[in-house]
Design a protein around this motif. Structure first.
Motif, PDB file in Angstrom:
ATOM      1  N   HIS A   7       1.127   4.104  -2.994  1.00 38.40           N
ATOM      2  CA  HIS A   7       0.789   5.409  -2.543  1.00 38.40           C
ATOM      3  C   HIS A   7       2.099   6.173  -3.275  1.00 38.40           C
ATOM      4  O   HIS A   7       1.882   7.310  -4.138  1.00 38.40           O
ATOM      5  CB  HIS A   7       0.815   5.940  -1.334  1.00 38.40           C
ATOM      6  CG  HIS A   7       0.865   7.089  -0.901  1.00 38.40           C
ATOM      7  ND1 HIS A   7       1.533   7.941  -0.068  1.00 38.40           N
ATOM      8  CD2 HIS A   7      -0.351   7.959  -0.815  1.00 38.40           C
ATOM      9  CE1 HIS A   7       0.995   8.965   0.333  1.00 38.40           C
ATOM     10  NE2 HIS A   7       0.133   9.035  -0.505  1.00 38.40           N
ATOM     11  N   THR A   8       3.241   5.681  -3.133  1.00 37.53           N
ATOM     12  CA  THR A   8       4.447   6.461  -3.833  1.00 37.53           C
ATOM     13  C   THR A   8       4.335   6.671  -5.480  1.00 37.53           C
ATOM     14  O   THR A   8       4.601   7.361  -5.916  1.00 37.53           O
ATOM     15  CB  THR A   8       5.613   5.565  -3.452  1.00 37.53           C
ATOM     16  OG1 THR A   8       5.802   5.729  -2.123  1.00 37.53           O
ATOM     17  CG2 THR A   8       6.802   6.414  -4.293  1.00 37.53           C
ATOM     18  N   ARG A   9       3.904   5.467  -5.914  1.00 39.24           N
ATOM     19  CA  ARG A   9       3.606   5.315  -7.360  1.00 39.24           C
ATOM     20  C   ARG A   9       2.621   6.377  -7.968  1.00 39.24           C
ATOM     21  O   ARG A   9       2.780   7.116  -8.776  1.00 39.24           O
ATOM     22  CB  ARG A   9       3.407   3.774  -7.509  1.00 39.24           C
ATOM     23  CG  ARG A   9       4.230   2.916  -7.685  1.00 39.24           C
ATOM     24  CD  ARG A   9       3.747   1.499  -7.921  1.00 39.24           C
ATOM     25  NE  ARG A   9       4.941   0.659  -7.853  1.00 39.24           N
ATOM     26  CZ  ARG A   9       4.652  -0.696  -7.547  1.00 39.24           C
ATOM     27  NH1 ARG A   9       3.252  -1.187  -7.333  1.00 39.24           N
ATOM     28  NH2 ARG A   9       5.716  -1.566  -7.544  1.00 39.24           N
ATOM     29  N   ALA A  10       1.362   6.520  -6.953  1.00 32.13           N
ATOM     30  CA  ALA A  10       0.372   7.246  -7.397  1.00 32.13           C
ATOM     31  C   ALA A  10       0.830   8.802  -7.323  1.00 32.13           C
ATOM     32  O   ALA A  10       0.529   9.759  -8.439  1.00 32.13           O
ATOM     33  CB  ALA A  10      -0.793   7.185  -6.524  1.00 32.13           C
ATOM     34  N   LEU A  11       1.616   8.959  -6.264  1.00 34.83           N
ATOM     35  CA  LEU A  11       2.106  10.376  -6.395  1.00 34.83           C
ATOM     36  C   LEU A  11       3.114  10.603  -7.479  1.00 34.83           C
ATOM     37  O   LEU A  11       2.949  11.992  -8.228  1.00 34.83           O
ATOM     38  CB  LEU A  11       2.867  10.668  -5.025  1.00 34.83           C
ATOM     39  CG  LEU A  11       2.303  10.664  -3.621  1.00 34.83           C
ATOM     40  CD1 LEU A  11       2.999  10.545  -2.302  1.00 34.83           C
ATOM     41  CD2 LEU A  11       0.903  11.942  -3.735  1.00 34.83           C
ATOM     42  N   LEU A  56       2.776   8.682   6.859  1.00 32.06           N
ATOM     43  CA  LEU A  56       1.201   8.143   6.648  1.00 32.06           C
ATOM     44  C   LEU A  56       0.986   6.923   7.018  1.00 32.06           C
ATOM     45  O   LEU A  56       1.499   5.779   6.331  1.00 32.06           O
ATOM     46  CB  LEU A  56       0.540   8.806   5.449  1.00 32.06           C
ATOM     47  CG  LEU A  56       0.602  10.332   5.251  1.00 32.06           C
ATOM     48  CD1 LEU A  56      -0.061  10.504   3.811  1.00 32.06           C
ATOM     49  CD2 LEU A  56      -0.418  10.850   6.498  1.00 32.06           C
ATOM     50  N   ASP A  57       0.029   6.438   8.061  1.00 35.18           N
ATOM     51  CA  ASP A  57       0.025   4.814   8.276  1.00 35.18           C
ATOM     52  C   ASP A  57      -1.409   4.760   7.478  1.00 35.18           C
ATOM     53  O   ASP A  57      -2.565   4.785   8.069  1.00 35.18           O
ATOM     54  CB  ASP A  57      -0.426   4.923   9.754  1.00 35.18           C
ATOM     55  CG  ASP A  57      -0.753   3.458  10.117  1.00 35.18           C
ATOM     56  OD1 ASP A  57      -0.595   2.480   9.277  1.00 35.18           O
ATOM     57  OD2 ASP A  57      -1.108   3.108  11.222  1.00 35.18           O
ATOM     58  N   LEU A  58      -1.207   4.406   6.209  1.00 30.35           N
ATOM     59  CA  LEU A  58      -2.066   4.209   5.079  1.00 30.35           C
ATOM     60  C   LEU A  58      -2.902   2.884   5.470  1.00 30.35           C
ATOM     61  O   LEU A  58      -2.219   1.752   5.574  1.00 30.35           O
ATOM     62  CB  LEU A  58      -1.615   4.226   4.006  1.00 30.35           C
ATOM     63  CG  LEU A  58      -1.259   5.443   3.363  1.00 30.35           C
ATOM     64  CD1 LEU A  58      -0.487   5.513   2.145  1.00 30.35           C
ATOM     65  CD2 LEU A  58      -2.288   6.566   3.243  1.00 30.35           C
ATOM     66  N   VAL A  59      -4.345   2.872   5.408  1.00 34.70           N
ATOM     67  CA  VAL A  59      -5.075   1.572   5.359  1.00 34.70           C
ATOM     68  C   VAL A  59      -6.070   1.720   4.164  1.00 34.70           C
ATOM     69  O   VAL A  59      -6.425   0.835   3.782  1.00 34.70           O
ATOM     70  CB  VAL A  59      -6.091   1.501   6.500  1.00 34.70           C
ATOM     71  CG1 VAL A  59      -5.348   1.631   8.021  1.00 34.70           C
ATOM     72  CG2 VAL A  59      -7.101   2.805   6.745  1.00 34.70           C
ATOM     73  N   GLY A  60      -5.899   2.792   3.484  1.00 29.69           N
ATOM     74  CA  GLY A  60      -6.763   2.590   2.011  1.00 29.69           C
ATOM     75  C   GLY A  60      -6.354   3.904   1.048  1.00 29.69           C
ATOM     76  O   GLY A  60      -5.838   4.980   1.667  1.00 29.69           O
ATOM     77  N   LEU A  61      -6.249   3.424  -0.164  1.00 29.02           N
ATOM     78  CA  LEU A  61      -6.084   4.355  -1.075  1.00 29.02           C
ATOM     79  C   LEU A  61      -6.672   4.284  -2.326  1.00 29.02           C
ATOM     80  O   LEU A  61      -7.113   3.128  -2.811  1.00 29.02           O
ATOM     81  CB  LEU A  61      -4.479   4.210  -1.649  1.00 29.02           C
ATOM     82  CG  LEU A  61      -3.787   4.908  -2.868  1.00 29.02           C
ATOM     83  CD1 LEU A  61      -3.702   6.566  -2.686  1.00 29.02           C
ATOM     84  CD2 LEU A  61      -2.900   4.413  -3.546  1.00 29.02           C
ATOM     85  N   ALA A  62      -7.504   5.338  -2.801  1.00 34.11           N
ATOM     86  CA  ALA A  62      -8.472   5.497  -4.271  1.00 34.11           C
ATOM     87  C   ALA A  62      -7.547   6.090  -5.085  1.00 34.11           C
ATOM     88  O   ALA A  62      -6.773   7.357  -4.818  1.00 34.11           O
ATOM     89  CB  ALA A  62      -9.569   6.061  -3.819  1.00 34.11           C
ATOM     90  N   LEU A  97       0.768  -1.176   0.129  1.00 33.02           N
ATOM     91  CA  LEU A  97       0.060   0.056   0.089  1.00 33.02           C
ATOM     92  C   LEU A  97       0.851   1.132  -0.192  1.00 33.02           C
ATOM     93  O   LEU A  97       0.684   2.210  -0.718  1.00 33.02           O
ATOM     94  CB  LEU A  97      -0.904  -0.029   1.047  1.00 33.02           C
ATOM     95  CG  LEU A  97      -2.121   1.368   1.258  1.00 33.02           C
ATOM     96  CD1 LEU A  97      -2.871   1.130   0.121  1.00 33.02           C
ATOM     97  CD2 LEU A  97      -2.753   0.909   2.505  1.00 33.02           C
ATOM     98  N   ALA A  98       1.948   1.322   0.705  1.00 35.94           N
ATOM     99  CA  ALA A  98       2.912   2.315   0.836  1.00 35.94           C
ATOM    100  C   ALA A  98       3.559   2.734  -0.711  1.00 35.94           C
ATOM    101  O   ALA A  98       3.629   3.791  -0.942  1.00 35.94           O
ATOM    102  CB  ALA A  98       3.955   2.239   1.847  1.00 35.94           C
ATOM    103  N   THR A  99       3.867   1.568  -1.231  1.00 38.32           N
ATOM    104  CA  THR A  99       4.706   1.668  -2.431  1.00 38.32           C
ATOM    105  C   THR A  99       3.577   2.052  -3.545  1.00 38.32           C
ATOM    106  O   THR A  99       3.721   2.836  -4.331  1.00 38.32           O
ATOM    107  CB  THR A  99       5.128   0.241  -2.978  1.00 38.32           C
ATOM    108  OG1 THR A  99       6.083  -0.153  -2.101  1.00 38.32           O
ATOM    109  CG2 THR A  99       5.761   0.186  -4.306  1.00 38.32           C
TER     110      THR A  99
END
Length: 148
Positions: free
Chosen positions: A85-89, A123-129, A81-83
């Motif tokens: 997020h980095t890719r989306a950014l 950020l302690d991500l639990v979800g990403l859209a 999930l963290a990866t």
């Protein structure tokens, strides 16, 4: 000569974009549902092109419009999930986040303050859209699996 009276089926609709929700695999069922609904609400408010036409039943009762395309839901580890997020950014794709801290808040003001208080990398991500071109979204969610 074809004498069939069948009405030809219209071609399937294909989308060049994708909506994906990525959930952390260790969430409880109620959390998965809650996080998913919050995340997709963010996309609909900022990306009017993802919203279809209003609905109406046979009696003429109107209903609100919804997304015009499917929402793909995935699950992954905290690291994946963290990866993602980095890719989306890195791809500057429209995105919404839900952090673990938001489970302890009860309103939008406190939600925004909880996210604002934490640096991006922490950020302690639990979800990403995320929404964007199909291939870009596929690269963002690489390593995740379809939600069971």
């Amino acid at each position: 000569m074809n004498t069939s009276t069948e009405t030809p089926r219209p071609e399937p609709i294909r989308f060049d974009t994708k909506i994906a929700v990525l959930l952390r695999a260790d969430l409880e069922t109620w959390q998965r549902l809650n996080v998913t609904s919050f995340l997709v609400s963010g996309l609909g408010t900022q990306l009017p092109e993802v919203i279809g036409e209003p609905y109406e039943d046979a009696d003429g009762v109107p209903y609100l419009p919804m997304f015009r395309q499917p929402v793909m839901v995935f699950e992954a580890t905290k690291e994946t999930l963290a990866t993602a997020h980095t890719r989306a950014l890195a791809r500057a794709l429209p995105r919404a986040v839900f952090t673990a801290d938001l489970f302890a808040t009860g309103n939008d003001r406190d939600n925004r303050a909880a996210v604002r208080a934490v640096p991006t990398a922490d950020l302690d991500l639990v979800g990403l859209a995320v929404h964007g071109p199909r291939n870009a979204v596929d690269k963002v969610v690489k390593g995740a699996r379809m939600h069971p």
